[in-house]
Design an enzyme around this catalytic site. Structure first.
Site, PDB file in Angstrom:
ATOM      1  CE  LYS A 195      -3.576   2.231   3.125  1.00 29.95           C
ATOM      2  NZ  LYS A 195      -4.234   2.673   4.013  1.00 29.95           N
ATOM      3  CE  LYS A 248      -6.055   2.223  -0.285  1.00 28.11           C
ATOM      4  NZ  LYS A 248      -6.550   2.251   0.883  1.00 28.11           N
TER       5      LYS A 248
END
Ligand code: PBG
Length: 325
Positions: A195, A248
């Site tokens: 992320k 992400k």
């Protein structure tokens, strides 16, 4: 093969033949629909920077889930908007809080629909960071204890899949151990493994009311310039017990999705985040692009890179397009 013996255009002559040789598929079963759940009854407060997305009360979240399920979407992911925030984000691990209520209500009405919960503290802390603040930064190890409490609370409420999005080191192992010791060996973990500290989360922070009140998230989320580090993060999470790993954001990180899928062969999720959604919506509303066409192109590209699952605010729209054929 050389021209003129080989003519690639032969396989593009009409839709039947194109469909026959199409490599990548996209179906509602690949989509996960995010929902923002807050207090109240019969409430749907639109998020201005995300047209089509609203903060929902539990009853409305159940209705949205039902609609998603009827379109063939197998899972929702829930984000909670607490009634009040404090330094330790206590509503995150309160069995009576709004996300826990939503999990129970959705599982009761739609037992087959998979309920995934975002495990993080940023929505619940008054400072908006993803953990406990010590000496002006998020303290890793004391945050782990709270994430474990939050995960157990979600599991008790009936969550099928726990998705830690905090980016603390060691959290997947700590959560897996706690789930196993408390009778939740079947509760799966979808780790937000790679992320990035991304500007693409901007509209989400309006939706989740989770903007950090000081500083930024660069001491725990990844540097967008790094890619090898993403593989190390994913490897750690797998070794600690992640069942699925997430990259992400998605659109600007398709190289990461590709490398993670190639290297580990694990189920890979990609999060088509708020900023990616809002850019397409805004340009579509201005008539600058064909929103539906670009939405499908982006979702296919994320699948082509290697994602098995896509978390996307477009889930219902895309499922409707797919149903039209
Ligand atoms: C919580 C969390 C965030 C997102 C998902 N979980 C925000 C953040 O890290 O700031 C972003 C999702 C989106 O932008 O759609 N930490």
């Amino acid at each position: 093969m050389d021209f003129p013996r080989y003519r690639p255009r032969r396989l593009r002559r009409n839709e039947k033949i194109r469909a026959m040789v199409r490599q990548t598929s996209l179906a509602p079963k690949n989509l996960i629909y995010p929902l923002f759940v807050g207090p109240g009854k019969n409430k749907a407060q639109p998020v201005s920077s995300m047209p089509g997305v609203a903060q929902l009360s539990v009853d409305r979240a159940v209705e949205e889930s039902q609609e998603a399920a009827s379109l063939g979407i197998p899972a929702v992911i829930l984000f909670g908007l607490p009634e009040h925030k404090d330094a330790l984000g206590s509503e995150a691990y309160d069995d009576g809080a709004v996300v826990q209520q939503a999990i129970r209500a959705i599982k009761e009405k739609l037992p087959e629909l998979l309920v995934i919960t975002d495990v993080c503290l940023c929505e619940y802390t008054d400072h908006g960071h993803c953990g406990v603040i010590k000496n002006g930064d998020v303290d890793n190890d004391s945050t782990l204890e709270l994430l474990v409490k939050e995960s157990l609370s979600h599991a008790r409420a009936g969550a099928d899949i726990i998705a830690p999005s905090d980016m603390m080191d060691g959290r997947v192992g700590a959560i897996r151990k706690a789930l196993d010791e408390n009778g939740f060996a079947q509760t799966a973990i979808m780790a937000y493994a790679a992320k990035y500290a991304s500007g693409f989360y901007g509209p989400f922070r309006e939706a989740a009311e989770s903007t950090p009140q000081f500083g930024d998230r660069r001491s725990y989320q990844m540097d967008p310039a790094n890619s090898d580090e993403a593989l190390r993060e994913v490897e750690m999470d797998i070794r600690e017990g992640a069942d699925m790993v997430m990259v992400k954001p998605a659109m600007a990180y398709l190289d990461i999705v590709y490398r993670v899928k190639q290297k580990f062969g694990y189920p890979v999720a990609a999060y088509n985040v708020s900023g990616e959604y809002s850019m397409i919506k805004a340009a579509g509303q201005n008539g600058w692009i064909d929103e539906e066409r670009i939405m499908m192109e982006v979702l296919f590209a994320i699948r082509r890179a290697g994602a098995d699952m896509i978390l996307t605010y477009f889930a219902k729209d895309a499922a409707r397009v797919l149903a039209k054929g």
